[in-house]
Design an enzyme around this catalytic site. Sequence first.
Site, mmCIF file in Angstrom:
data_model
loop_
_atom_site.group_PDB
_atom_site.id
_atom_site.type_symbol
_atom_site.label_atom_id
_atom_site.label_comp_id
_atom_site.label_asym_id
_atom_site.label_seq_id
_atom_site.Cartn_x
_atom_site.Cartn_y
_atom_site.Cartn_z
ATOM 1 N N VAL A 234 0.829 -1.204 0.000
ATOM 2 C CA VAL A 234 0.000 0.000 0.000
ATOM 3 C C VAL A 234 0.864 1.255 0.000
ATOM 4 O O VAL A 234 0.549 2.242 -0.676
ATOM 5 C CB VAL A 234 -0.959 -0.010 1.217
ATOM 6 C CG1 VAL A 234 -1.703 1.323 1.321
ATOM 7 C CG2 VAL A 234 -1.951 -1.156 1.097
ATOM 8 N N GLU A 235 1.945 1.224 0.749
ATOM 9 C CA GLU A 235 2.792 2.411 0.866
ATOM 10 C C GLU A 235 3.522 2.739 -0.434
ATOM 11 O O GLU A 235 3.584 3.898 -0.841
ATOM 12 C CB GLU A 235 3.829 2.205 1.988
ATOM 13 C CG GLU A 235 3.251 2.219 3.392
ATOM 14 C CD GLU A 235 2.909 3.613 3.860
ATOM 15 O OE1 GLU A 235 3.170 4.587 3.128
ATOM 16 O OE2 GLU A 235 2.361 3.742 4.976
#
Length: 333
Positions: A234-235
């Site tokens: 996600v990051e």
Amino acid sequence: MSLGVSGVLSRIQQLQSQLGLTPLTTDPASAGTVTTKKGPTGDASFASMLTDATGAPVPAIGGGTSGDDVVAAAKKYLGTPYVFGSTNPDKGLDCSGLVQRAYADLGIQLPRNSWQQAKAGEPVAGLAEAKPGDILAFDSPVDHVGIYLGDNKMIAAPKPGDHVKIQKVWETPTQIRRVVTDSASVAAQNMAAVRPAALSGNSALAGVPYGDLFVKAGAKYGVSPKLLAAVAKVESGYNPEAVSKVGARGLMQLMPSTARGLGVDNAFDPEQAIFGGAKLLARNLREFKSVPLALAAYNAGGGAVKKYDGIPPFAETQAYVPKVQKALAALGG
């Protein structure tokens, strides 16, 4: 037929080789220094397994951690009710559960039972030589343990109906054991052992970029490797060179100041980034005792989570937590 110490170590070495981890020493003279780093929950440690398999005590030695760190970790559980057999502070802790939990919060896994903990580390001659963080064991056979604070005081979970508290050392310990030292040289001896269950439990990471590093970091800091991988997806989408519009860097999107505080010199280095992210997540999990809140703190900071007593009402954070949870579910976590 029993494998013996050398057979067990040989098998562990094979498993580490498959995962690309640092080889475990097979020098018989070093066998007593083996310890496994994993989270505060889960099955018996490798040290405990080796004790059961060979009948020989296995000292657990933690480097880079001080006795004061152990004391601080234990004090977080002051007031926790005594519950026999429990290692979950949300429900309660018994005496050996408190000792195991405090050390596990620092990435050092001890055996579960008090008599096993009374064989961990190195012996201390007497209370006059004891230092903060040492394990005090009582009776023969050992049936009670606590953590020494200094000044003839210890922190312990004494008995049913009581709670974790600081008290005087009321009798002479039958064993005093030192598991951690302040010597940086001891850190080189602190090697993580990977059990067969760890392989099957993280098989979903086989095709994930940097999967071996997520497993290593997860083992060191007691964080699910799948959770680490989900955060990285996600990051940064597993891009080690990613830079956000606000300056967060690398796989785990660490801000420069955060990276420095975690001991990360280069956030663009995948290994440093993943270990730094694992350290931060482990800290958040210990503080907030909830995966969603730990994730919210990773995104918005622990101060914001405390201020709003939950996931902060920021659009980015409100969207971030379910994204990571979805990525975790996709990995089978």
